[in-house]
Design a protein around this motif. Structure first.
Motif, short mmCIF file in Angstrom:
data_model
loop_
_atom_site.label_atom_id
_atom_site.label_comp_id
_atom_site.label_asym_id
_atom_site.label_seq_id
_atom_site.Cartn_x
_atom_site.Cartn_y
_atom_site.Cartn_z
N ILE A 189 0.86 -1.19 0.00
CA ILE A 189 0.00 0.00 0.00
C ILE A 189 0.89 1.24 0.00
O ILE A 189 1.64 1.47 0.96
N SER A 190 0.84 2.01 -1.06
CA SER A 190 1.66 3.22 -1.15
C SER A 190 1.06 4.32 -0.28
O SER A 190 -0.15 4.50 -0.23
N ARG A 191 1.93 5.04 0.41
CA ARG A 191 1.49 6.11 1.29
C ARG A 191 2.21 7.41 0.95
O ARG A 191 3.29 7.41 0.39
N ILE A 192 1.58 8.51 1.31
CA ILE A 192 2.21 9.82 1.15
C ILE A 192 3.16 10.02 2.33
O ILE A 192 2.72 10.15 3.47
N GLU A 193 4.43 10.03 2.06
CA GLU A 193 5.41 10.11 3.14
C GLU A 193 5.77 11.54 3.52
O GLU A 193 6.39 11.76 4.56
N ASP A 194 5.39 12.51 2.69
CA ASP A 194 5.71 13.90 2.99
C ASP A 194 4.88 14.37 4.18
O ASP A 194 3.64 14.49 4.08
N PRO A 195 5.49 14.66 5.32
CA PRO A 195 4.72 15.05 6.51
C PRO A 195 3.95 16.35 6.32
O PRO A 195 2.94 16.59 6.98
N ARG A 196 4.41 17.20 5.41
CA ARG A 196 3.73 18.48 5.18
C ARG A 196 2.35 18.25 4.56
O ARG A 196 1.36 18.88 4.97
N ILE A 197 2.26 17.36 3.59
CA ILE A 197 0.97 17.06 2.96
C ILE A 197 0.06 16.35 3.95
O ILE A 197 -1.15 16.63 4.02
N ASN A 198 0.62 15.46 4.74
CA ASN A 198 -0.19 14.76 5.74
C ASN A 198 -0.74 15.73 6.79
O ASN A 198 -1.88 15.58 7.24
N ARG A 199 0.05 16.72 7.18
CA ARG A 199 -0.44 17.72 8.13
C ARG A 199 -1.61 18.50 7.54
O ARG A 199 -2.60 18.79 8.23
N VAL A 200 -1.49 18.85 6.27
CA VAL A 200 -2.55 19.60 5.61
C VAL A 200 -3.83 18.78 5.51
O VAL A 200 -4.93 19.26 5.80
N LEU A 201 -3.71 17.51 5.10
CA LEU A 201 -4.88 16.65 4.99
C LEU A 201 -5.55 16.46 6.34
O LEU A 201 -6.78 16.50 6.46
N ASP A 202 -4.76 16.26 7.36
CA ASP A 202 -5.30 16.10 8.72
C ASP A 202 -6.06 17.35 9.14
O ASP A 202 -7.16 17.27 9.71
N TYR A 203 -5.49 18.51 8.85
CA TYR A 203 -6.13 19.77 9.22
C TYR A 203 -7.46 19.95 8.48
O TYR A 203 -8.47 20.34 9.08
N ILE A 204 -7.47 19.64 7.19
CA ILE A 204 -8.69 19.78 6.39
C ILE A 204 -9.79 18.86 6.92
O ILE A 204 -10.94 19.28 7.09
N HIS A 205 -9.45 17.63 7.21
CA HIS A 205 -10.44 16.66 7.67
C HIS A 205 -11.01 17.03 9.04
O HIS A 205 -12.17 16.73 9.33
N LYS A 206 -10.22 17.70 9.86
CA LYS A 206 -10.68 18.08 11.20
C LYS A 206 -11.35 19.45 11.23
O LYS A 206 -12.03 19.78 12.21
N ASN A 207 -11.17 20.24 10.17
CA ASN A 207 -11.67 21.61 10.18
C ASN A 207 -12.46 21.98 8.93
O ASN A 207 -12.59 23.15 8.59
N TYR A 208 -13.02 20.97 8.25
CA TYR A 208 -13.74 21.22 7.00
C TYR A 208 -14.92 22.16 7.18
O TYR A 208 -15.35 22.84 6.25
N ASP A 209 -15.48 22.20 8.42
CA ASP A 209 -16.66 23.04 8.67
C ASP A 209 -16.28 24.47 9.07
O ASP A 209 -17.15 25.27 9.43
N LYS A 210 -15.00 24.78 8.99
CA LYS A 210 -14.52 26.13 9.30
C LYS A 210 -13.96 26.77 8.04
O LYS A 210 -13.76 26.11 7.02
N ASP A 211 -13.68 28.05 8.11
CA ASP A 211 -13.05 28.74 6.99
C ASP A 211 -11.58 28.34 6.94
O ASP A 211 -10.83 28.57 7.89
N ILE A 212 -11.17 27.71 5.84
CA ILE A 212 -9.78 27.27 5.68
C ILE A 212 -9.12 28.12 4.60
O ILE A 212 -9.48 28.02 3.42
N SER A 213 -8.19 28.93 5.01
CA SER A 213 -7.52 29.81 4.05
C SER A 213 -6.24 29.16 3.54
O SER A 213 -5.65 28.30 4.21
N LEU A 214 -5.83 29.58 2.37
CA LEU A 214 -4.56 29.09 1.82
C LEU A 214 -3.41 29.50 2.73
O LEU A 214 -2.45 28.74 2.90
N GLU A 215 -3.52 30.66 3.32
CA GLU A 215 -2.47 31.14 4.23
C GLU A 215 -2.29 30.20 5.41
O GLU A 215 -1.16 29.93 5.84
N THR A 216 -3.39 29.69 5.93
CA THR A 216 -3.30 28.74 7.05
C THR A 216 -2.57 27.47 6.63
O THR A 216 -1.73 26.95 7.36
#
Length: 259
Positions: free
Chosen positions: A148-175
Motif C-alpha cells: 500500500i503506497s502512502r504519502i510520506e511527505d509530513p507536510r501534505i499529511n499535516r494539511v490533509l489532517d487539518y482539512i479533515h478536522k476543520n472542514y466546517d470552518k473557513d480554511i484559508s490558503l495562508e493557514t
C-alpha cells in the motif's frame, strides 16, 4: 504499525440496488462483495467489482458507481482516512480464498462491523475503536502481500489532517501555507502531485462529500448547507448541482443512503 492514525467514517453491511448513489474523493474505501457485482469508475478508468473479492480503493482517486438496472450487491464496506495518507495509482483486488490469512482477518472484521455498524447512522459507537484496530490489522496484512503506497511527505499529511478536522470552518490558503512553511505555488504543485487535485478543489469536494452524506441521512437542506459553510440554500443547491450533476432535491427525494 502501518499507520499512525486511522479514523473510520462509516462501515457496515447492506444490500444495494438501483438506489445506490456514490461519487466521491478524499475517502479510502474497502469493499467485500458477498453477492452480485457492480462497475465503478476510478479516475475515469472502469473496473468490475466481482462477488467473492475484497477491494481497497484509495482516497486520492475519484470514485463513481456505474449502475445497471439489474444491480443488486450484498457487500461489507468501510470508509476511512489514514495518516500517512494512502496514495495509489489503482485499486487493490484480493481473493480471500487465495489469501487465507487476509480472508480470516476480513471475516472477523466484517462480523464485528456488521454487528455494531454505523450504517445507516453516522455516529460512532462503543465498538468503533475496536473496529478501527481490526481494520488497521487487516491493512497491515494486505500490505504484506499487496504493498500500500502512502504519502510520506509530513507536510501534505499535516494539511490533509487539518482539512479533515476543520472542514466546517473557513480554511484559508495562508493557514495551509503556515502548516507547511512552503511558498504558495510550490505548495499547490506539491499538493496536486500528491492528491491529483489542488488544495481548493480537495477542500470543496471533501465538504460536499459531507453534505451529500448528510442529505442521504435525512438532514435538511439548510443543515447540510450550513455544515459546509453555506448560509444560503440557493447558492448551496447551485454549487451542489455543479459538483454532482444533480440537485440536492434529487438525493433527498430518492431516499438514497450512503454505502
Amino acid at each position: 504499525m502501518l499507520f499512525d492514525y486511522l479514523n473510520t467514517y462509516h462501515y457496515g453491511r447492506c444490500v444495494k440496488s438501483n438506489d445506490w448513489y456514490l461519487k466521491t474523493i478524499g475517502i479510502n474505501r474497502i469493499y467485500w462483495i458477498h453477492r452480485g457485482h457492480v462497475s465503478v469508475l476510478l479516475d475515469n478508468v472502469p473496473y468490475e467489482l466481482q462477488a467473492g473479492n475484497i477491494y481497497l480503493l484509495p482516497q486520492n482517486l475519484k470514485f463513481e458507481l456505474i449502475l445497471k438496472e439489474d444491480t443488486e450487491v450484498d457487500h461489507s464496506f468501510f470508509d476511512f482516512f489514514t495518516l500517512p495518507a494512502i496514495k495509489m495509482d489503482t485499486l487493490i483486488q484480493i481473493d480471500p480464498n487465495a489469501n487465507p490469512l487476509i480472508g480470516e482477518a476480513a471475516k472477523i472484521l466484517c462480523r464485528l462491523a456488521e454487528a455494531h455498524q454505523t450504517y445507516p447512522s453516522l455516529e460512532r459507537n462503543a465498538y468503533s475503536d475496536l473496529v478501527e484496530s481490526y481494520l488497521n490489522n487487516l491493512l497491515y496484512l494486505i500490505n504484506c502481500d499487496y504493498p500500500i503506497s502512502r504519502i510520506e511527505d509530513p507536510r501534505i499529511n499535516r494539511v490533509l489532517d487539518y482539512i479533515h478536522k476543520n472542514y466546517d470552518k473557513d480554511i484559508s490558503l495562508e493557514t495551509l501555507l503556515e502548516l507547511t512553511n512552503l511558498e504558495k505555488n510550490y505548495f499547490i504543485r506539491l499538493f496536486k502531485s500528491s492528491m491529483n487535485i489542488t488544495p481548493y478543489q480537495y477542500i470543496k469536494k471533501y465538504r460536499f462529500n459531507i453534505a451529500l452524506t448528510m442529505l442521504k441521512h435525512k438532514s435538511t437542506l439548510i443543515e447540510a448547507a450550513q455544515k459546509i459553510g453555506y448560509a444560503d440554500e440557493v447558492a448551496f443547491s447551485h454549487a451542489f448541482k455543479k459538483n454532482y450533476g444533480v440537485a440536492p432535491s434529487f438525493i433527498t427525494r430518492s431516499g438514497f443512503d450512503k454505502s
